[in-house]
Design a protein around this motif. Structure first.
Motif, short mmCIF file in Angstrom:
data_model
loop_
_atom_site.label_atom_id
_atom_site.label_comp_id
_atom_site.label_asym_id
_atom_site.label_seq_id
_atom_site.Cartn_x
_atom_site.Cartn_y
_atom_site.Cartn_z
N GLU A 376 0.82 -1.22 0.00
CA GLU A 376 0.00 0.00 0.00
C GLU A 376 0.85 1.27 0.00
O GLU A 376 0.37 2.35 -0.29
N PHE A 377 2.14 1.13 0.30
CA PHE A 377 2.98 2.33 0.38
C PHE A 377 3.29 2.87 -1.01
O PHE A 377 3.47 2.10 -1.96
N ASN A 378 3.36 4.19 -1.13
CA ASN A 378 3.73 4.84 -2.40
C ASN A 378 5.24 5.09 -2.44
O ASN A 378 5.84 5.08 -3.51
N ASP A 379 5.85 5.31 -1.30
CA ASP A 379 7.23 5.78 -1.22
C ASP A 379 8.23 4.72 -1.72
O ASP A 379 8.28 3.61 -1.19
N LEU A 380 9.04 5.09 -2.72
CA LEU A 380 9.99 4.11 -3.31
C LEU A 380 10.99 3.65 -2.25
O LEU A 380 11.55 2.55 -2.35
N GLN A 381 11.17 4.42 -1.21
CA GLN A 381 12.15 4.03 -0.18
C GLN A 381 11.67 2.76 0.55
O GLN A 381 12.47 1.93 0.95
N VAL A 382 10.37 2.58 0.64
CA VAL A 382 9.82 1.41 1.36
C VAL A 382 10.17 0.13 0.61
O VAL A 382 10.71 -0.82 1.19
N LYS A 383 9.94 0.13 -0.71
CA LYS A 383 10.27 -1.06 -1.50
C LYS A 383 11.78 -1.22 -1.58
O LYS A 383 12.31 -2.31 -1.51
N GLY A 384 12.48 -0.08 -1.69
CA GLY A 384 13.94 -0.10 -1.82
C GLY A 384 14.59 -0.76 -0.62
O GLY A 384 15.55 -1.51 -0.74
N SER A 385 14.03 -0.49 0.58
CA SER A 385 14.65 -1.04 1.80
C SER A 385 14.24 -2.49 2.05
O SER A 385 14.85 -3.18 2.86
N LEU A 386 13.19 -2.94 1.37
CA LEU A 386 12.65 -4.28 1.65
C LEU A 386 13.70 -5.36 1.45
O LEU A 386 13.84 -6.25 2.29
N LYS A 388 16.92 -5.21 1.76
CA LYS A 388 17.90 -5.19 2.87
C LYS A 388 17.25 -5.77 4.13
O LYS A 388 17.83 -6.57 4.85
N VAL A 389 15.98 -5.44 4.33
CA VAL A 389 15.24 -5.92 5.51
C VAL A 389 15.17 -7.45 5.50
O VAL A 389 15.53 -8.12 6.45
N LEU A 390 14.79 -7.99 4.34
CA LEU A 390 14.64 -9.45 4.24
C LEU A 390 16.00 -10.13 4.36
O LEU A 390 16.16 -11.15 5.01
N LYS A 391 17.03 -9.46 3.77
CA LYS A 391 18.39 -10.03 3.84
C LYS A 391 18.85 -10.08 5.31
O LYS A 391 19.53 -11.01 5.72
N ASN A 392 18.40 -9.08 6.09
CA ASN A 392 18.78 -9.07 7.53
C ASN A 392 17.81 -9.91 8.36
O ASN A 392 17.72 -9.72 9.56
N TYR A 399 8.69 -5.26 9.83
CA TYR A 399 8.98 -4.11 8.96
C TYR A 399 7.72 -3.23 8.88
O TYR A 399 7.77 -2.02 9.06
N LEU A 400 6.57 -3.86 8.65
CA LEU A 400 5.31 -3.12 8.52
C LEU A 400 4.97 -2.39 9.81
O LEU A 400 4.56 -1.23 9.79
N LYS A 401 5.25 -3.05 10.94
CA LYS A 401 4.95 -2.41 12.24
C LYS A 401 5.72 -1.10 12.36
O LYS A 401 5.16 -0.06 12.73
#
Ligand code: ISL
Ligand code: CA
Length: 557
Positions: A376-386, A388-392, A399-401
């Motif tokens: 639901e997020f529009n911000d490209l930073q949210v998908k961009g960080s995903l 790295k988040v999953l890798k960590n 992440y959503l919280k």
């Protein structure tokens, strides 16, 4: 004190895309801003800062500029801009535009030329490097995920981009780049604008050695990127060649610079910029997308550092912008005490030392939006960080919280004008982004009708500021830095002293007001039905009470 108009103003930031849609295509526009200037006059703001209005493919919602001398099609035409500027000036509102010159869009003609071949005359407008084998030139990272380097087929070299790969960084070491930037600044200044907010300006100078960052540096790349060797040289040149020629003000978004290390960039003796927007307060408890706990004592310390500048610096004060969650959700209490805590934050923002920057919607106590899933997020930073988040090994729920506490998208939901579909932002039910369903009880129309609304509280305090240069220029003193719930400070002017007491909690607190005396009288409070009982300097504070007193200095002990 060196009196300046830009020290006395209240700035209001508009994110045009989400402000008001006049032509019904579901996207905010310049005509929409023009139609709301009377509303801004009523609020009493002096200066309007609009986020980028230039032609852009909107990869980063306008912070990726394709043509600096063209208005973004969705926002309208150059005639619309000219009438916005004219209407602002007619209503004695100054207009400041967003200067994004650390990078352009990859669709800017400078870049399409530059990437085409190594000997193109625009090649050195950007930063190109050979890779290391199959790897990028070094380990620098992008704020929007992954490496800060992107390889292109035409020449098999990599270009640098601190943000998205559609936002290639300009090479400020190239005189032609600087001349081109000064020329486009002059184009807008000659129209009569009143200043610039400069996007990530500390990043423009790059360390030409392009060494790898250390593990430590990789934790906060913004601090590394803000240390380029020629930043001050370039800002002095920009000031000498452009800024100094106009009666304007300049404010640098100083991402990566902490208050303690206040750079020379806003030291008036250095002739660089006038103001900086520092991030220590707005990012308290933050580590990238992660929003951790923070204590009021930490917040008070940051305000103390920020306000205790010497006479050559002037602070800015803000708790909201288009890159951060809503202040009433982050610092206040968005549920039971939303209105009271929003007013408390208004009193804090507008009585601290420094130029206040308000953001659309804070004046009616707009809150964060609840996102149900990452898509639901529009911000490209949210998908961009995903990635790295999953890798960590962090799961999507975690992440959503945190995104529901920290995402930039909380401040990009549609401005809430009325209790109507789309919150009265647009006639179009398919607007570009979400409207918060709480528009039914949080909207401008209802705020204007209610004398006790958040809007009218902002309006009253702005009026108090307007009438009192004392309050604006007075020194700042935290009277109770160690108290865990109460924020209590004084503003010591030449003749008047103001005392502010803020109960940053949902508790009832019996509070002994430090350095108080009976000569203080109440000038504003967010608890209109409170009968003041102050006995031997003790006051019964209710949850989220916010009060300001005043006395003349002759009674000050
Ligand atoms: O989330 C952030 C960094 O991790 C933000 O603080 C933001 O990216 C940073 O402050 C820089 O912001 C500015 O430049 C960006 C743009 O996306 C932001 O909207 C703008 O305010 C790139 O132009
Ligand atoms: Ca529109």
């Amino acid at each position: 004190m060196n009196y300046k108009w830009w020290k006395e103003q209240v700035v209001y930031q508009i994110y045009p895309r989400s402000f008001f849609d006049a032509n019904g295509d579901g996207i905010g526009d310049l005509k929409g801003i023009i139609s709301k200037l009377n509303y801004l006059n009523l609020l009493g703001i002096d200066t309007l800062w609009i986020s980028p209005h230039f032609d852009s493919p909107n990869d980063d919602n306008g912070y990726d500029i394709r043509d600096y001398k063209k208005v973004m099609e969705e926002f309208g035409t150059m005639e619309d801009f000219d009438s916005l500027l004219e209407e602002c000036h007619k209503k004695s509102i100054r207009l400041v535009i967003d200067l994004v010159v650390n990078h352009t869009s990859d669709e800017h003609n400078w870049f399409t030329e530059s990437r085409s071949s190594k000997n193109n005359s625009y090649r050195d407008f950007y930063i190109w490097k050979k890779g290391k084998g199959i790897n990028p030139p070094n380990n620098w990272t992008s704020f929007f995920g992954g490496s800060a380097w992107e390889k292109t087929n035409e020449t098999s070299e990599y270009y640098l981009h601190y943000f998205s790969k559609k936002q290639p960084d300009l090479n400020w070491d190239n005189d032609k780049v600087r001349e081109s930037v000064y020329e486009l600044m002059t184009f807008w200044l000659n129209k009569g604008i009143d200043g610039f907010r400069m996007d990530v300006i500390p990043f423009i100078s790059k360390d030409q050695r392009f060494f790898n960052m250390s593990k430590e540096e990789l934790k906060t790349p913004e601090q590394f990127y803000a240390k380029g060797p020629k930043l001050n040289t370039y800002l002095k040149e920009m000031n000498r060649k452009v800024l100094s020629k106009y009666d304007i003000f300049s404010v640098g978004e100083a991402f990566g610079i902490s208050s303690e290390k206040m750079m020379t960039i806003s030291d008036e003796r250095q002739q660089e910029l006038d103001l900086v927007l520092l991030f220590d307060i707005i990012r308290i408890g933050r580590d990238d997308w992660y929003q951790g706990q923070w204590k009021l004592t930490q917040l008070k310390k940051l305000f103390k550092i920020q306000s205790n500048t010497d006479q050559f610096h002037w602070p800015t004060v803000f708790l909201n912008n288009h890159d951060n969650p809503r202040s009433v959700s982050k610092y206040g209490n968005e549920k039971k005490y939303r209105v009271k805590s929003a007013k408390l934050l208004a009193l804090l923002t507008l009585t601290q030392r420094g130029t206040p920057f308000l953001y659309q919607g804070e004046e009616i106590g707009m809150t964060n939006f609840h996102f149900d899933n990452i898509d639901e997020f529009n911000d490209l930073q949210v998908k961009g960080s995903l990635q790295k988040v999953l890798k960590n090994k962090i799961n999507k729920e975690e992440y959503l919280k945190h995104l529901n506490l920290s995402s930039r998208d909380h401040s990009r939901t549609l401005m809430q004008w009325k209790n109507q579909p789309q919150g009265g932002f647009s006639k179009n039910e398919n607007a570009w982004f979400f409207v918060n369903p709480n528009y039914s009880e949080i909207n401008v129309e209802d705020n204007l009708k209610d004398p006790e609304s958040v809007f009218n509280f902002y309006r009253k305090i702005i009026l108090i500021r307007k009438k009192s240069k004392e309050l604006i220029y007075a020194n700042y003193k935290d009277l109770d830095p160690e108290h865990s719930q109460i924020f209590c400070y004084k503003r010591l002017g030449q003749k008047q002293t103001y005392l502010v007491i803020l109960n940053f909690s949902s508790d009832y607190v019996k509070y002994k007001i430090p350095f108080f005396n009976s000569k203080y009288h109440l000038i504003i409070s967010n608890n209109s039905d409170k009968i003041l009982h102050i006995k031997s300097n003790f006051i019964e504070l209710e949850p989220w009470d916010a009060l300001m007193f005043k006395t003349s200095n002759k009674y000050e002990n």
